[in-house]
Design a protein around this motif. Structure first.
Motif, PDB file in Angstrom:
ATOM      1  N   HIS A 169       0.984  -1.145   0.163  1.00  0.00           N
ATOM      2  CA  HIS A 169       0.098   0.227   0.194  1.00  0.00           C
ATOM      3  C   HIS A 169       0.944   1.230   0.082  1.00  0.00           C
ATOM      4  O   HIS A 169       2.095   1.040   0.741  1.00  0.00           O
ATOM      5  CB  HIS A 169      -0.832   0.150   1.131  1.00  0.00           C
ATOM      6  N   ASN A 204      -8.905   1.023  -6.092  1.00  0.00           N
ATOM      7  CA  ASN A 204      -7.913   1.866  -5.777  1.00  0.00           C
ATOM      8  C   ASN A 204      -6.580   1.106  -5.684  1.00  0.00           C
ATOM      9  O   ASN A 204      -6.185   1.049  -4.783  1.00  0.00           O
ATOM     10  CB  ASN A 204      -8.206   2.603  -4.448  1.00  0.00           C
ATOM     11  N   LYS A 205      -6.341   0.451  -6.628  1.00  0.00           N
ATOM     12  CA  LYS A 205      -5.090  -0.449  -6.611  1.00  0.00           C
ATOM     13  C   LYS A 205      -4.599  -0.647  -8.056  1.00  0.00           C
ATOM     14  O   LYS A 205      -5.201  -0.406  -9.088  1.00  0.00           O
ATOM     15  CB  LYS A 205      -5.320  -1.751  -6.217  1.00  0.00           C
ATOM     16  N   GLU A 218       0.445  -6.323  -6.849  1.00  0.00           N
ATOM     17  CA  GLU A 218      -0.588  -5.402  -6.705  1.00  0.00           C
ATOM     18  C   GLU A 218      -0.355  -4.397  -5.798  1.00  0.00           C
ATOM     19  O   GLU A 218       0.341  -4.954  -4.549  1.00  0.00           O
ATOM     20  CB  GLU A 218      -1.964  -6.076  -6.285  1.00  0.00           C
ATOM     21  N   SER A 274      -1.843  -1.151  -3.441  1.00  0.00           N
ATOM     22  CA  SER A 274      -3.208  -0.124  -3.225  1.00  0.00           C
ATOM     23  C   SER A 274      -2.964   1.091  -2.984  1.00  0.00           C
ATOM     24  O   SER A 274      -1.563   1.622  -2.878  1.00  0.00           O
ATOM     25  CB  SER A 274      -3.852  -0.693  -2.179  1.00  0.00           C
ATOM     26  N   TYR A 275      -3.639   2.120  -3.229  1.00  0.00           N
ATOM     27  CA  TYR A 275      -3.108   3.591  -2.846  1.00  0.00           C
ATOM     28  C   TYR A 275      -4.679   4.403  -2.391  1.00  0.00           C
ATOM     29  O   TYR A 275      -5.626   3.931  -2.545  1.00  0.00           O
ATOM     30  CB  TYR A 275      -2.820   4.132  -4.273  1.00  0.00           C
TER      31      TYR A 275
END
Length: 744
Positions: A265, A375-376, A384, A386-387
């Motif tokens: 993340h 949101n990734k 992967e 996420s953000y």
């Protein structure tokens, strides 16, 4: 009340008569049935057994109860079977997989003591003593120390899809018992701390500290056991090499080691490693000092300036300039093309645990898919990330001619699409080893490279050819008279010019490239440099569902550079709306700096619109250069005002005054509020073909929409204000005095 009583008196005799008749019918029916027992009524309305409605109700209740009971029993049976099946699958999947890459790790007992001291956690509580007996196989999953309860949510649960990765707790039972290993999928989790390794005579559980308790964030998890039989060992990354020599390191593959460095993340995710991304990262950190920023770039290098690749680097006297990437500016000062040294950044694995935040870079990684709703993003290795907020600053890719693309692999190997550091290094090497280089393109990049290589023509006996479809250099930007003057300037640098050239075909013949033009001319060369423009990189538009402008290309964004509520776009890939000039897309350094900076501010809640008029500049060596702003298109009407140049009117002098070769770094910070015209009158005589310095105004509907400052520097704020005002000017000679071009 009286009415009711009257009605009852009339109906009562009828009711009594009906009741008497019914009783008589019942007695008669009973007598008849008694005399004829074998008689069965012809019509029986009940579908159930004889005996009346009460029996039917009991029958229905019994059948219903049986069905419900059967359903409950079936559900419990199926559910129990599923649970037992899942437990069996987990047991089988947790067993070690014997592969040919497995190694038997042996190390002396001294190593255990050494590595145990390196971990600050209280180990007596984490692992049992070596004198305790080995637990039976059935209790493998039951032995979980208290530390595992602090593991993050991602590892505390064991759903079916992640059942192969229980909370990072490894057991060491005898060879026939399963050993829990961390699969590659956990590579995306924050890196764990070093593992304390136990080596008892009997198999003992070795407990690994969770990521929150890691004392050394960069270290990757290593599970090493010494049972009688060979057990697979999880790879340790190269950072482990700094540990004591006795600690073995097992190599499992570059992909696994690299994936261990990828955080799962990032609060601020920046896609692209160019100027716009770096400007955004710096802006985010300025407004949010504790921000954690992750930059993902396809290139192997940290963010750097692209303009020197076609300008100052070619004029360096340092033979190792391709390695150091340091250059002397026109003012003699030396600097690197990189915005910041490596110490400015933190590693990606440190990002999650950094107390004060920081900027981390993932190099050689490409974002192949973007899930806007989730949101990734997904990288090219299926990792992967996420953000919370994301910036797309993917820039562009150099265009190529279709005739070159269709010519085959041999021609492509001798063609350079100039854009990156690797392209500069390749072209520098080629220019020292071949006899002829042909540059296709007459724009900014093509003309700059032609002048740069032309300087080498005499030193390396190199033939430099520049061809383009226009009549002169930068024919799409400069007025015809100034384009012709520039063409002569390029020729004086040792460049052979072929104008009005349209390439028909390119073939490789006798170790040479033959360029056939449509008018019949044939050009033979050793190497081709294609400088025919830039194509915005919008590969993520399809997966992200973002709109691409059909006219200018690039992601369409609003005035705040937003494509979605938490997605911004900056740099070459952004197609924005200019309140003065309409929708535009700009491919220059200054625009990347300003748009990236604004996007970073808006990502932290500034909500500022994009009002800036970006500029760009080009230098044909240290003596001729120009700066431009707005729409500069040679198809528009132009008015040029020129004066005789002095020694101060060169790019060299401009950098001496500003202190930087990247002139936009100083220009974009200045504003002009009330420009004052020069008191020196314009020269009365006409200077034919004397374009030492001057100002060229580009008009649309009698309003100035673009300005080029020819060998006039540090006046860009004035030009920006003129375009912003959007007024008609009856005499542009008076407007030119604002730039003080007639001052000595």
């Amino acid at each position: 009340m009286l009415k009711c009583r009257t009605v009852w008196k009339k109906l009562a005799p009828l009711a009594r008569a009906s009741s008497t008749l019914c009783r008589q019918n019942v007695r008669r029916t009973a007598l008849n049935n008694g005399r004829t027992p074998a008689y069965v009524p012809v019509a029986h309305m009940s579908s159930g057994p004889a005996g009346g409605g009460r029996a039917n109700q009991i029958y229905v209740l019994l059948v219903g109860a049986a069905c419900v009971g059967g359903g409950v029993y079936t559900y419990r049976t199926v559910k129990g079977d599923g649970q037992r099946y899942q437990e069996r699958i987990e047991e089988i999947s947790s067993r070690p997989i014997k592969t040919q890459d497995s190694y038997i790790q042996t190390e002396p007992p001294a190593v255990e003591a050494t590595e145990t001291e390196a971990v600050p956690e209280p180990e007596p509580e984490a692992a049992p003593s070596s004198e305790e007996p080995s637990p039976p196989a059935a209790d493998v999953e039951a032995v979980i120390p208290p530390e595992t309860s602090e593991a993050p949510p991602e590892t505390s649960e064991a759903p079916p899809e992640t059942s192969e990765a229980p909370p990072e707790t490894s057991e060491a039972p005898p060879a026939e018992e399963p050993v829990v290993e961390a699969p590659p999928e956990e590579a995306t989790e924050p890196p764990a701390a070093p593992v304390v390794e136990e080596e008892p005579p009997a198999a003992e559980p070795v407990v690994e500290a969770p990521p929150e308790e890691a004392a050394e964030p960069p270290a990757a998890p290593v599970v090493e056991e010494e049972p009688p039989a060979a057990e697979p060992v999880v790879e340790a990354p190269p950072e482990e090499a700094a540990e004591p020599p006795a600690a073995p390191v097992v190599e499992e593959g570059d992909s696994v080691a690299a994936s261990l460095k990828v955080p799962s993340h990032a609060p601020y995710l920046l896609i692209g490693g160019g100027t716009a991304s770096f400007a955004a990262a710096r802006s985010i950190r300025a407004r949010d000092p504790g921000a954690k920023v992750l930059i993902v770039t396809e290139e192997p290098d940290a963010p750097y300036m692209r303009p020197p690749l076609s300008k100052e680097l070619w004029f360096s006297d340092d033979p190792s300039v391709t390695e150091t990437l340091r250059f002397k500016q026109w003012n003699g000062k030396e600097r690197s093309i990189f915005f910041q040294p490596p110490s400015f950044y933190i590693t990606a694995e440190e990002l999650s645990s950094a107390e004060n935040g920081g900027v981390a870079i993932l190099t050689n990684r490409k974002v192949v898919h973007m899930d806007v709703r989730g949101n990734k993003i997904k990288l090219d290795d299926d990792t992967e990330i996420s953000y919370d907020k994301c910036l797309i600053a993917t820039g562009g890719v150099p265009r190529n001619l279709q005739v070159i693309e269709r010519a085959g692999e041999e021609v492509m190997q001798k063609t350079t699409l100039f854009r990156k550091i690797e392209d500069f290094k390749e072209l520098d090497k080629v220019s020292r080893n071949v006899k002829s280089i042909t540059i296709i393109g007459g724009g900014f990049l093509g003309s700059e490279l032609a002048c740069a290589l032309g300087r080498r023509s005499s030193e390396f006996d190199l033939e430099v050819i520049q061809m383009y479809p226009e009549k002169g250099n930068m024919g799409k930007v400069l007025p015809e008279y100034l384009s012709n003057w520039t063409t002569e300037k390029v020729k004086s640098e040792g460049v052979k010019i072929i104008s009005e050239a349209l390439v028909k075909s390119v073939v490789s013949k006798d170790d040479k490239l033959e360029i056939q033009l449509k008018d019949g001319r044939l050009v033979k060369t050793d190497h081709i440099v294609a400088a025919v423009g830039l194509e915005p990189n919008v590969d993520l538009a399809k997966s992200a569902g973002l709109e691409v402008d059909s006219d200018f290309g690039g992601f369409r964004v609003n005035a705040e550079l937003q494509a979605r509520s938490n997605i911004w776009v900056a740099g070459d890939a952004a197609c924005f709306y200019d309140i003065r000039l309409g929708r535009r897309r700009v491919e220059h350094h200054d625009h990347a700096v300003v748009s990236g900076r604004l996007a970073g501010e808006n990502m932290t809640g500034a909500n500022k619109p994009y009002w800036h008029q970006s500029m760009f500049w080009s230098d044909l060596g240290p003596d001729v250069g120009y700066e431009a702003i707005g729409i500069v298109d040679s198809s528009l009407p132009t008015v040029g005002v020129f004066a005789k140049a002095t020694a101060k009117d060169t790019p060299r002098a401009a950098t001496e005054l500003s202190g930087t070769g990247i002139r936009s770094e100083s220009e974009t910070e200045d504003t002009a509020t009330s420009p004052v015209a020069s008191s020196t009158p314009a020269p009365s005589g006409s200077h034919k073909d004397e374009y030492g310095k001057g100002v060229i105004f580009y008009l649309r509907d009698k309003v100035v929409v673009g300005i080029i400052l020819w060998n006039v520097f540090n006046r860009m704020p004035i030009a920006r204000k003129i375009i912003k005002d959007g007024e008609e000017h009856s005499d542009l000679n008076e407007v030119a005095k604002l730039f003080n071009i007639h001052d000595d």
